[in-house]
Design an enzyme around this catalytic site. Structure first.
Site, short mmCIF file in Angstrom:
data_model
loop_
_atom_site.label_atom_id
_atom_site.label_comp_id
_atom_site.label_asym_id
_atom_site.label_seq_id
_atom_site.Cartn_x
_atom_site.Cartn_y
_atom_site.Cartn_z
N SER A 248 2.61 -0.32 6.23
CA SER A 248 3.75 -0.04 7.13
C SER A 248 4.75 -1.18 7.18
CB SER A 248 3.25 0.35 8.52
OG SER A 248 2.14 -0.39 8.89
N ASP B 26 -6.66 -6.66 4.23
CA ASP B 26 -6.03 -5.32 4.30
C ASP B 26 -6.12 -4.77 5.72
OD1 ASP B 26 -5.16 -2.71 3.82
OD2 ASP B 26 -6.86 -2.18 2.51
N SER C 9 0.84 -1.19 0.00
CA SER C 9 0.00 0.00 0.00
C SER C 9 0.88 1.24 0.00
CB SER C 9 -0.89 0.02 1.23
OG SER C 9 -1.45 1.31 1.37
N GLY D 174 -3.00 -3.99 9.08
CA GLY D 174 -2.22 -4.60 10.17
C GLY D 174 -1.49 -5.87 9.77
N HIS E 151 -8.31 0.80 -4.08
CA HIS E 151 -9.27 0.60 -2.97
C HIS E 151 -10.01 1.92 -2.75
CE1 HIS E 151 -9.59 -0.49 1.64
NE2 HIS E 151 -10.78 -0.41 1.05
N HIS F 132 -1.18 -1.43 -4.24
CA HIS F 132 -2.45 -1.05 -3.62
C HIS F 132 -2.51 0.47 -3.44
CE1 HIS F 132 -5.96 -2.12 -1.08
NE2 HIS F 132 -5.58 -1.15 -0.27
N MET G 271 -12.31 4.13 -0.89
CA MET G 271 -13.00 4.37 0.40
C MET G 271 -13.74 5.70 0.25
SD MET G 271 -9.96 2.98 2.82
CE MET G 271 -8.80 3.08 1.45
N MET H 272 -9.27 7.89 -0.45
CA MET H 272 -10.15 8.26 0.67
C MET H 272 -10.73 9.64 0.44
SD MET H 272 -7.94 6.91 3.91
CE MET H 272 -6.94 5.42 3.81
N ASP I 30 -4.82 3.52 -1.99
CA ASP I 30 -5.92 3.82 -1.07
C ASP I 30 -6.50 5.20 -1.37
OD1 ASP I 30 -6.12 1.55 0.76
OD2 ASP I 30 -4.05 2.06 1.30
N GLY J 259 -9.21 3.86 6.88
CA GLY J 259 -8.94 5.29 7.10
C GLY J 259 -7.47 5.62 7.30
N PHE J 260 -6.73 4.73 7.94
CA PHE J 260 -5.34 5.05 8.26
C PHE J 260 -4.46 3.80 8.19
CE2 PHE J 260 -8.11 8.05 10.34
CZ PHE J 260 -7.53 9.28 9.99
N GLY J 261 -3.20 4.01 7.84
CA GLY J 261 -2.22 2.93 7.91
C GLY J 261 -1.72 2.79 9.34
N GLY J 262 -0.98 1.72 9.58
CA GLY J 262 -0.29 1.56 10.85
C GLY J 262 -1.15 1.18 12.04
#
Ligand code: DX5
Ligand code: ZN
Length: 214
Positions: free
Chosen positions: A197, A174, A7, A176, A63, A30, A65, A34, A32, A141-144
């Site tokens: 990440s 998708d 990503s 973690g 993706h 990937h 969102m 948003m 993202d 909404g967020f990585g990590g």
């Protein structure tokens, strides 16, 4: 072998071409998207996908969102997406079906995505026409963010539905994903792992991709 889709949300956007080259050994890329409404974050739009398309031949796994995604299917397809995922929570069923029809017309691969709250059975009205189902293992909404182990059940249930109704459909997970969580989701039935990440936070992204493949 499981496919890896790094990503670029965790890449350095000021050095995006360099960071895309760093993950050339992966299977998909990937992206993202948003909208600040479906999720509380704003990221990449159509012009960025267009520029990415010019600098790589990688399979672009986009993706979405965004609310009412049917509004943007043609634009992202024309920008060069290879596959588009729309969230089942982002519109009424008629809007989701319309988005999938537009993907057919534009010649892009079709996917639906599920937030953690959404039950596996929600894919059933669409499953026979899909190329991929994306199961979120974090709130989008967020990585990590931390992997939600409770989603392993949903992955297993979606896998069972895929086997029954459309075995050619891929199952992507998708959120973690790390060398620790990857074997769990592969065991539960994932074919494609998205990782932000774990890939871009590593000193050597190519080695991180290999580690995720196990
Ligand atoms: C989250 C995005 C993910 C994100 C994953 O809404 O859909 O693709 O980039 O990031 P990690 O791998 O860091 O959880
Ligand atoms: Zn994503």
């Amino acid at each position: 072998m499981v496919k890896i889709s790094p990503s670029i949300l965790s890449a350095d956007f000021a050095n995006l071409e360099r960071d895309i080259r760093r993950v050339a050994s992966a299977d998909y890329l990937h992206v993202d998207v948003m909208d600040g409404a479906f999720v509380p974050n704003l990221t990449i739009g159509v012009p960025v996908v267009k520029s990415i398309r010019k600098c790589t031949d990688m399979f672009l796994d986009v993706h979405l969102m965004i609310e009412k995604p049917q509004r943007y299917i043609e634009a992202f397809a024309q920008a060069g997406a290879d596959l588009l995922s729309v969230h089942l929570e982002a519109d009424h069923p008629t809007g989701i079906a319309r988005a999938l029809d537009l993907m057919d017309q534009c010649g892009v691969k079709k996917a639906v995505a599920l937030r953690p709250i959404t039950k596996a059975e929600a894919v059933l009205p669409y499953l026979e026409r899909l190329d991929l189902v994306l199961v979120m293992t974090v709130e989008p909404g967020f990585g990590g963010q931390a992997f939600m182990e409770s989603q392993l059940d949903t992955i297993r249930q979606v896998r069972a539905l895929i086997e029954k109704y459309n075995p050619a459909c891929e199952l992507e997970v998708d959120g973690g994903i790390s060398p620790k969580t990857a074997p769990l989701v592969v065991e539960a039935g994932a074919d494609v792992l998205v990782a932000g990440s774990a890939v871009y936070g590593a000193a050597d992204p190519a080695a991180a991709i290999a580690a995720l493949r196990g």
